[in-house]
Design a protein around this motif. Structure first.
Motif, mmCIF file in Angstrom:
data_model
loop_
_atom_site.group_PDB
_atom_site.id
_atom_site.type_symbol
_atom_site.label_atom_id
_atom_site.label_comp_id
_atom_site.label_asym_id
_atom_site.label_seq_id
_atom_site.Cartn_x
_atom_site.Cartn_y
_atom_site.Cartn_z
ATOM 1 N N HIS A 110 0.814 -1.219 0.000
ATOM 2 C CA HIS A 110 0.000 0.000 0.000
ATOM 3 C C HIS A 110 0.856 1.281 0.000
ATOM 4 O O HIS A 110 0.544 2.251 -0.699
ATOM 5 C CB HIS A 110 -0.915 -0.036 1.234
ATOM 6 C CG HIS A 110 -1.819 1.127 1.365
ATOM 7 N ND1 HIS A 110 -3.050 1.183 0.766
ATOM 8 C CD2 HIS A 110 -1.676 2.300 2.024
ATOM 9 C CE1 HIS A 110 -3.622 2.341 1.052
ATOM 10 N NE2 HIS A 110 -2.809 3.040 1.824
ATOM 11 N N HIS A 114 1.349 4.478 -2.661
ATOM 12 C CA HIS A 114 1.272 5.910 -2.340
ATOM 13 C C HIS A 114 2.411 6.685 -3.009
ATOM 14 O O HIS A 114 2.236 7.839 -3.394
ATOM 15 C CB HIS A 114 1.340 6.128 -0.824
ATOM 16 C CG HIS A 114 -0.013 6.178 -0.162
ATOM 17 N ND1 HIS A 114 -0.935 7.162 -0.449
ATOM 18 C CD2 HIS A 114 -0.589 5.387 0.767
ATOM 19 C CE1 HIS A 114 -2.023 6.972 0.282
ATOM 20 N NE2 HIS A 114 -1.848 5.898 1.022
ATOM 21 N N SER A 160 -1.158 10.117 6.443
ATOM 22 C CA SER A 160 -2.588 9.801 6.508
ATOM 23 C C SER A 160 -2.981 9.534 7.952
ATOM 24 O O SER A 160 -2.211 9.828 8.883
ATOM 25 C CB SER A 160 -2.882 8.587 5.632
ATOM 26 O OG SER A 160 -2.409 7.444 6.278
ATOM 27 N N HIS A 163 -0.567 6.394 8.737
ATOM 28 C CA HIS A 163 0.884 6.389 8.555
ATOM 29 C C HIS A 163 1.478 7.770 8.304
ATOM 30 O O HIS A 163 0.814 8.667 7.809
ATOM 31 C CB HIS A 163 1.314 5.423 7.440
ATOM 32 C CG HIS A 163 0.237 5.087 6.457
ATOM 33 N ND1 HIS A 163 -0.542 3.951 6.577
ATOM 34 C CD2 HIS A 163 -0.230 5.730 5.367
ATOM 35 C CE1 HIS A 163 -1.423 3.922 5.597
ATOM 36 N NE2 HIS A 163 -1.256 4.986 4.846
ATOM 37 N N ASP A 327 -7.118 6.875 0.171
ATOM 38 C CA ASP A 327 -6.861 5.560 -0.405
ATOM 39 C C ASP A 327 -7.712 5.306 -1.649
ATOM 40 O O ASP A 327 -8.904 5.630 -1.671
ATOM 41 C CB ASP A 327 -7.108 4.483 0.653
ATOM 42 C CG ASP A 327 -6.043 4.558 1.735
ATOM 43 O OD1 ASP A 327 -4.997 5.198 1.484
ATOM 44 O OD2 ASP A 327 -6.252 3.982 2.814
HETATM 45 ZN ZN ZN Z 1 -3.100 4.997 2.577
#
Ligand code: ZN
Ligand code: KG4
Length: 360
Positions: A110, A114, A160, A163, A327
């Protein structure tokens, strides 16, 4: 090459169809309202919602792209990190589709996806559109495209609710994590300090809105690890300092202008740390480009201040488009396509999710 990509790592169910660097369709079904009642994401509820929404979302993406399943050359999904039961839904569904179509499957990190989202841009108005290419819910339909000839080595900020990472991207598919948060993520700090002020979850966008009419210098909050030599972040101390501040000034919340000042002051502390450490890392690593993505990249002060700092330093800045900050499966599909183009081996159909997968 035409790919279907699925993303279900947290509270957004998303499907995208990507062809030769263009996002033909990107559909995102957000669960944010569902979880708001609980003040945060409830993993079991998230998984059930993904189960309910994944097929309609995927069907809509294929229909909007004008693509039949039989036309797909590959299928991709987020493999990790994320909530285990949520990840399972998209990952296992994508493996099943790849199995049925006898096409390669690509499991995606993931955070690595990004790193790609700032390179997905709105095609210029009046630019050539690919038939069927539209992003749902946005009128007039927008077309997202990529142009990797513009790619430059960069320092990438991923911010985010889950994270906060600074990553050196030396070339495509070649990156090294420089630092990450030691406790709360930047978005979590927005959400939790907003909650202390009585704002609904997720409080980030509302803090941003209120801060626009507030004085960022009204209150002086700590800038954690601002001058620390590392590229790591820490936001829990700032949250605690806001808690004590409100304990000592309980009446402040009755005054709308003081609340706006408080939002602006908290936001200024978070944004200063993010901008200063990102620019410092870019200078030290001798790159000329900064990128940013993740929900907090929607924050207007962050976009503005990072923009000004990059202009001062002569850096190129690529911020993820607003629609692609949070996302989405478009970034999963674009990365999967790049991996296949670079001959990265496909992921086994019996491989498992990696909820705790750490970006190297
Ligand atoms: Zn994310
Ligand atoms: O990327 P995202 O959807 O990923 C997570 O699910 O973590 O980001 C959501 C986070 C939330 O913490 C939210 O408050 C924050 O991004 N956020 C903002 C803004 N818009 C979203 N924070 C500050 N200012 C905003 N405008």
């Amino acid at each position: 090459m035409t790919l279907l990509a699925l993303e279900t790592s947290c509270d957004e169910t998303s499907a995208a169809v990507v062809r030769d660097g263009t996002v033909l369709a990107s559909v995102v079904s957000s669960q944010v309202k569902l979880h708001a009642a609980y003040g945060g994401v409830v993993p079991e509820l998230a998984a059930r919602e993904h189960l309910k929404n994944l097929l309609p979302v995927a069907r809509t993406a294929l229909r909007e792209a004008g693509v039949e399943p039989g036309q797909l050359d590959a299928v991709a999904a987020t493999q990790g990190p994320g909530l285990p039961t949520a990840l399972l839904v998209g990952f296992k569904a994508a493996q099943a589709v790849a199995f049925a179509l006898r096409k390669p499957f690509v499991g995606i990190h993931h955070h690595e996806a990004h790193l790609y989202s700032p390179w997905i841009s709105l095609s210029p108005p009046g630019g050539e559109r690919v038939a069927g290419g539209r992003v749902r819910g946005i009128e007039p339909a927008k077309q997202f495209v990529t142009d990797f000839s513009a790619f430059q080595p960069n320092v990438s900020l991923i911010v985010s609710g889950g994270h906060t990472l600074l990553v050196l991207v030396k070339s495509e598919l070649n990156h090294r994590v420089l630092g990450s948060t030691m406790d709360d993520a930047a978005g979590e700090c927005f959400d939790k300090t907003g909650k202390l002020m009585g704002l609904a979850y997720p409080a980030g966008p509302e803090v941003d809105r209120l801060a626009e009419q507030g004085d960022p210098k009204a209150f002086d909050f700590p800038r954690p690890l601002l001058h620390d030599a590392s590229d790591d972040f820490s936001f829990s101390g700032l949250k605690t300092s806001v808690r004590y501040f409100l304990r000592d000034h309980p009446k402040l919340l009755d005054d709308a202008q003081r609340v706006r000042d408080l939002c602006a002051s908290i936001q200024a502390a978070i944004v200063e740390v993010l901008v200063t450490k990102t620019i410092r890392a870019a200078k030290r690593e001798h790159v000329r480009c900064v990128t940013a993505s993740g929900g907090v990249t929607c924050n207007r002060a962050l976009r503005r201040d990072l923009g000004n700092a990059c202009k001062r330093e002569g850096f190129m800045l690529r911020l993820a488009e607003m629609e692609l900050c949070t996302d989405n499966a478009a970034m999963i599909g674009i990365l999967a396509e790049r991996k296949l183009l670079y001959k990265t081996p496909a992921t086994d159909l019996d491989s498992e999710i990696q909820p705790g997968w750490v970006l190297a």
